[in-house]
Design an enzyme around this catalytic site. Sequence first.
Site, PDB file in Angstrom:
ATOM      1  N   PRO A  89       7.754   0.176  -2.794  1.00 28.26           N
ATOM      2  CA  PRO A  89       7.137  -1.045  -3.314  1.00 28.26           C
ATOM      3  C   PRO A  89       5.667  -1.090  -2.903  1.00 28.26           C
ATOM      4  CG  PRO A  89       8.464  -1.537  -1.372  1.00 28.26           C
ATOM      5  CD  PRO A  89       8.663  -0.072  -1.658  1.00 28.26           C
ATOM      6  N   CYS A 132       6.369  -6.092   5.900  1.00 31.31           N
ATOM      7  CA  CYS A 132       5.011  -6.400   5.441  1.00 31.31           C
ATOM      8  C   CYS A 132       4.194  -7.034   6.575  1.00 31.31           C
ATOM      9  CB  CYS A 132       5.045  -7.344   4.250  1.00 31.31           C
ATOM     10  SG  CYS A 132       3.378  -7.737   3.689  1.00 31.31           S
ATOM     11  N   GLY A 149       4.805   6.179  -1.143  1.00 32.86           N
ATOM     12  CA  GLY A 149       3.980   5.015  -1.472  1.00 32.86           C
ATOM     13  C   GLY A 149       2.647   5.444  -2.047  1.00 32.86           C
TER      14      GLY A 149
HETATM   15  C1  LIG Z   1      -1.448  -1.651  -1.397  1.00 27.80           C
HETATM   16  C2  LIG Z   1      -0.114  -1.631  -0.711  1.00 27.80           C
HETATM   17  C3  LIG Z   1       0.846  -2.550  -1.086  1.00 27.80           C
HETATM   18  C4  LIG Z   1       2.098  -2.555  -0.453  1.00 27.80           C
HETATM   19  N1  LIG Z   1       3.040  -3.449  -0.855  1.00 27.80           N
HETATM   20  C5  LIG Z   1       4.274  -3.439  -0.279  1.00 27.80           C
HETATM   21  C6  LIG Z   1       5.301  -4.322  -0.723  1.00 27.80           C
HETATM   22  O1  LIG Z   1       5.137  -5.120  -1.656  1.00 27.80           O
HETATM   23  N2  LIG Z   1       6.490  -4.262  -0.067  1.00 27.80           N
HETATM   24  C7  LIG Z   1       6.733  -3.380   0.963  1.00 27.80           C
HETATM   25  O2  LIG Z   1       7.826  -3.366   1.518  1.00 27.80           O
HETATM   26  N3  LIG Z   1       5.781  -2.522   1.382  1.00 27.80           N
HETATM   27  C8  LIG Z   1       4.573  -2.515   0.770  1.00 27.80           C
HETATM   28  N4  LIG Z   1       3.631  -1.624   1.161  1.00 27.80           N
HETATM   29  C9  LIG Z   1       3.990  -0.559   2.135  1.00 27.80           C
HETATM   30  C10 LIG Z   1       4.447   0.706   1.390  1.00 27.80           C
HETATM   31  O3  LIG Z   1       5.614   0.472   0.651  1.00 27.80           O
HETATM   32  C11 LIG Z   1       4.694   1.862   2.376  1.00 27.80           C
HETATM   33  O4  LIG Z   1       5.634   1.432   3.318  1.00 27.80           O
HETATM   34  C12 LIG Z   1       3.420   2.296   3.101  1.00 27.80           C
HETATM   35  O5  LIG Z   1       2.335   2.409   2.206  1.00 27.80           O
HETATM   36  C13 LIG Z   1       3.635   3.645   3.821  1.00 27.80           C
HETATM   37  O6  LIG Z   1       4.001   4.656   2.903  1.00 27.80           O
HETATM   38  P1  LIG Z   1       2.921   5.716   2.333  1.00 27.80           P
HETATM   39  O7  LIG Z   1       2.280   6.368   3.528  1.00 27.80           O
HETATM   40  O8  LIG Z   1       3.744   6.675   1.490  1.00 27.80           O
HETATM   41  O9  LIG Z   1       1.932   4.942   1.534  1.00 27.80           O
HETATM   42  C14 LIG Z   1       2.373  -1.612   0.569  1.00 27.80           C
HETATM   43  C15 LIG Z   1       1.387  -0.700   0.945  1.00 27.80           C
HETATM   44  C16 LIG Z   1       0.161  -0.688   0.322  1.00 27.80           C
HETATM   45  C17 LIG Z   1      -0.867   0.321   0.743  1.00 27.80           C
END
Ligand SMILES: Cc1cc2nc3c(=O)[nH]c(=O)nc-3n(C[C@H](O)[C@H](O)[C@H](O)COP(=O)(O)O)c2cc1C
Length: 304
Positions: A11, A96, A216
């Site tokens: 997400p 979050c 993500g």
């Molecule tokens: C712009 C942005 C928006 C995000 N929105 C959510 C969200 O709505 N719900 C959630 O559980 N995590 C959210 N996250 C966290 C991501 O789902 C993920 O846990 C985090 O980016 C780490 O994974 P990655 O290194 O693959 O990006 C968000 C992260 C970013 C950068």
Amino acid sequence: MFSQKQIFAAPLAGITDRPFRRIVRQFAPDAPMVTEMISCHSIVGAHKNCLRNFDRYDDEGAVGAQIFGANVKLMAEAAKILEGQGARWIDINMGCPVPKVATRAGAGAFLMRDHVLAGKIMDAVVRAVKIPVSIKTRLGWDEEHKDWRDLINIAADSGVKFAALHGRTRAQLYVGPAVLPDVTDAPIPIIANGDIKNADDVERVLNMGFAGAMVGRGLLGQPWIISQMCGMDVPVNVAAVALQHLEYALEYYGEKTAVPMFRKHAAWYSAGMKNSSEFRIRVNQITDAETLKVAIREFWDYHC
Ligand SMILES: Cc1cc2nc3c(=O)[nH]c(=O)nc-3n(C[C@H](O)[C@H](O)[C@H](O)COP(=O)(O)O)c2cc1C
């Protein structure tokens, strides 16, 4: 080799909306995806007052709807509404870190500090729906409180079917490398999240005992990345993908909203390419769809 079913699209608020999920889905028909987080207050309030048309998920394949909030009753009601909209599972946001959610609303990552409330929410949501319920959480609040295991045990007792674990604490926000722990004795399947960027990362976490991986930021400007991680040799025409994504956004939001909203995607699609900063400056001044399409075609020299 692993399957698309093991690689989740994370997400991402403001990003993984329906148009984005559609473009990801084109490349990864079987990948599970999670919606942007939605507040239980806005779901229940808007539903009661018939204020907005909710997304229907029936035609989207494996989509989990993510809810956030601290009100037990509203979280259960919101889950039920989204089940009615065709979500395949409900995901509860317990990670979050942004102050609006984690501090002021007492939701998201704050639930890592209040396991009693987290347990009540999980119990109520699991009881409210017939579809599976998952949680998405972090290692803990900060370095001194890495108590994700306790929360996962409570989740398992509540009937939560699986959890995504982001390998950072709330205090780390998104900074520094994600460090994933040993999950081999976890009572429910755990999906690894944080810095999953390629097939090697997926393989590494699967070998560690994770049930899957969740991508993500790796999806930004690369909605094909999940199929590539699965070893599929996807021929990617970035301009064609960006134009298709833009069409989906226009269809969903209308021109006035979609064009400014698409600027960030245009920046991600062009990241690292020659003249991308000039392209970004140009795109940021565009307010209509036709001019945006021309700019995309010219940047990639794509004239189909
Ligand atoms: C712009 C942005 C928006 C995000 N929105 C959510 C969200 O709505 N719900 C959630 O559980 N995590 C959210 N996250 C966290 C991501 O789902 C993920 O846990 C985090 O980016 C780490 O994974 P990655 O290194 O693959 O990006 C968000 C992260 C970013 C950068």
